[in-house]
Enzyme design. Structure first.
Site, short mmCIF file in Angstrom:
data_model
loop_
_atom_site.label_atom_id
_atom_site.label_comp_id
_atom_site.label_asym_id
_atom_site.label_seq_id
_atom_site.Cartn_x
_atom_site.Cartn_y
_atom_site.Cartn_z
N LYS A 113 0.80 -1.23 0.00
CA LYS A 113 0.00 0.00 0.00
C LYS A 113 0.83 1.28 0.00
CE LYS A 113 -3.94 -0.33 -0.12
NZ LYS A 113 -4.98 -0.75 -1.11
N1 PMP Z 1 -3.48 -7.55 1.94
C1 PMP Z 1 -3.30 -6.62 2.88
C2 PMP Z 1 -2.65 -7.00 4.17
C3 PMP Z 1 -3.78 -5.32 2.65
O1 PMP Z 1 -3.63 -4.38 3.60
C4 PMP Z 1 -4.43 -5.03 1.42
C5 PMP Z 1 -4.98 -3.65 1.21
N2 PMP Z 1 -6.32 -3.51 1.68
C6 PMP Z 1 -4.59 -6.04 0.48
C7 PMP Z 1 -4.07 -7.28 0.77
C8 PMP Z 1 -5.37 -5.87 -0.81
O2 PMP Z 1 -4.86 -4.94 -1.71
P1 PMP Z 1 -5.84 -4.07 -2.62
O3 PMP Z 1 -6.49 -3.04 -1.73
O4 PMP Z 1 -4.94 -3.44 -3.62
O5 PMP Z 1 -6.86 -4.94 -3.23
#
Ligand code: PMP
Length: 463
Positions: free
Chosen positions: A48
């Site tokens: 992120k």
């Molecule tokens: N895994 C974790 C630990 C996350 O913090 C996130 C972000 N919400 C994600 C996966 C998924 O990523 P995205 O928001 O890009 O779908």
């Protein structure tokens, strides 16, 4: 003539260009390549960091965030860290709103960067003023010069993955990637990377990994424990048309895989990485030697040391079993009466009188109070228990108690044990309370009383 110094101008220049590593041990027996894109090496420790900087850049460009402004965002933590890093670099104040489902380490981490954190209860509906989303909206309204990036609707989120993560995967695999697997939270990663890879080669398969119960794989939005992936709504940052297949993964599978990758590969990875690697293995097992499967690993297991890497936590939530006999054996030995459901439930607003009716009709001595009666439940959704004896005591003093909502007459703390916990732990809990809730894979699956334990022990002793 001195050479050039090798120095990044700031932490922001250290984001991205994460390595790909082969999961050779977990993937042994596969004929295809199984490669992990290690987003753990970003300076904030997660994938992120990328969209966080991109969203702030876009807001500055569009005049939405001015010097001295405040960033307010509801976030599960990783986006918060990314935003806190940019905020530290550029002098913004940060306020983050989190649900109480998140690990304490995540809260502590954000505070370490100087951010303010507001923790909200999970057990309230979204329209409730204390809910995660209502609180964030109120803070934005009340804070002058505030900007809410809103990672769930901000196009800079998927766009950043299309700009950086996707091209990295393509370049690092020399264009040989055939399958890309990622968990779906905001959907930014899978959407951005998916778009980019499909433009390079429309045959690349994009596979989502989704916790059981989340909407992306057909669930109602609950209940699961894995953090950062799965949703109860469809954010605009997710483009389902780019995803060829979604694999459903249970919490138990996610956590077991996170632990396995950590122990077998020496890569400390988080729960949602377990979700993604589990799905990647499901897909990879069907593929031949020409396939190159890349799985996105969003964050480190360091965020979950007190949860999925804590053996006692895994036992308490019923993800693993100690040596027999355990609570699950007592539950299994219980004589099943087909008229009585494993969990007798009532919602908090119903009158106590109804709990009595239920106990009488079914011949049970307690009813579990739960914010929803849709099974399976999450442990957190259980708010207490109404017990026959306790209710009688209270009604004897004041009969009007029977017309009050159960939430006012229940015992708020129902003790719990994991299915795999030894009978001694169960007995310990029953010393303090007349009944205990049993959890399996994070879900309440039954209730045990002292007489259940006695019958179990009697049936095992000779004579
Ligand atoms: N895994 C974790 C630990 C996350 O913090 C996130 C972000 N919400 C994600 C996966 C998924 O990523 P995205 O928001 O890009 O779908």
């Amino acid at each position: 003539m001195p050479g050039e110094m090798e120095v990044a101008d700031s932490v922001l220049d250290l984001i991205g260009n994460t390595p790909l590593v082969r999961l050779g041990r977990v993937g042994r027996g596969l004929t295809c390549d199984l490669l992990a894109k290690m987003e753990t090496t970003n300076p904030g420790g997660s994938v992120k960091d990328r969209p966080a900087v991109a969203m702030v850049d876009a807001a500055e460009r569009d005049g939405l965030l001015k010097p001295g402004g405040t960033i307010v965002e509801p976030t599960s933590g990783n986006t918060g860290v990314g935003l806190a890093i940019v905020a530290a670099q550029r002098g913004y104040r940060c306020i983050f709103v989190m649900s109480d489902k998140m690990s304490e380490e995540k809260v502590a981490l954000l505070r370490a960067y100087g951010a303010e954190v507001v923790v909200c209860p999970t057990a309230v509906p979204p329209e409730h003023p204390d809910s995660y989303y209502s609180t964030a909206e109120r803070l934005v309204r009340e804070t002058p010069d505030s900007f809410r990036p809103d990672q769930y609707s901000n196009p800079a989120n998927p766009a950043e993955h299309e700009r950086s993560t996707g091209p990295e995967v393509w370049r690092q695999t020399a264009g040989r990637v055939t399958h890309f697997v990622a968990g779906i939270g905001t959907g930014g990663s899978i959407t951005g990377v998916g778009h980019y890879l499909k433009t390079q080669n429309p045959d690349v398969q994009i596979i989502g990994a989704d916790p059981e119960g989340s909407v992306y794989s057909g669930g109602a939005g609950r209940p699961y424990l894995v953090e950062g992936v799965g949703e109860d709504f469809w954010p605009t940052t997710y483009d389902p048309s780019v995803v060829d297949r979604v694999v459903r993964v249970s919490d138990a599978e996610s956590f077991a895989m996170a632990r396995r990758v950590t122990r077998e590969e020496g890569l400390l990875i988080g729960g949602s990485c377990g979700t993604a690697v589990h799905a990647a293995l499901v897909v990879a097992q069907e593929l031949g030697p020409d396939a190159v499967v890349v799985v996105l690993v969003p964050d480190s297991g360091r965020n979950y040391l007190s949860k999925i890497f804590d053996d006692q936590w895994m036992l308490d939530f019923g993800f693993v079993r100690a040596g027999a006999p355990c609570a699950g054996d007592v539950l299994g030995a219980k004589e099943k009466d087909s008229r009585i459901p494993d969990l007798v439930l009532i919602t908090p607003e119903e009158p106590a009188r109804r709990a009595i009716g239920t106990m009488r009709d079914l011949g049970v001595s307690q009813v579990i109070v739960s914010v929803t009666t849709d099974l399976p439940l999450a442990a957190k959704e259980v708010s207490g228990v109404v017990n026959e004896l306790e209710l009688m005591d209270r009604a004897f003093g004041d009969a009007s108690v029977l017309d009050r909502p159960v939430k006012e007459v229940m015992s708020p703390n129902m003790p719990v044990v994991g299915v795999g916990e030894p009978v001694s732990a169960l007995v310990g809990q029953l010393d303090r309370a007349p009944s205990v809730l049993v959890l399996e894979g994070g879900h309440p699956v039954g209730v045990l009383t002292r007489s259940d334990v006695l019958s179990f022990l009697a049936s095992r002793s000779p004579g």
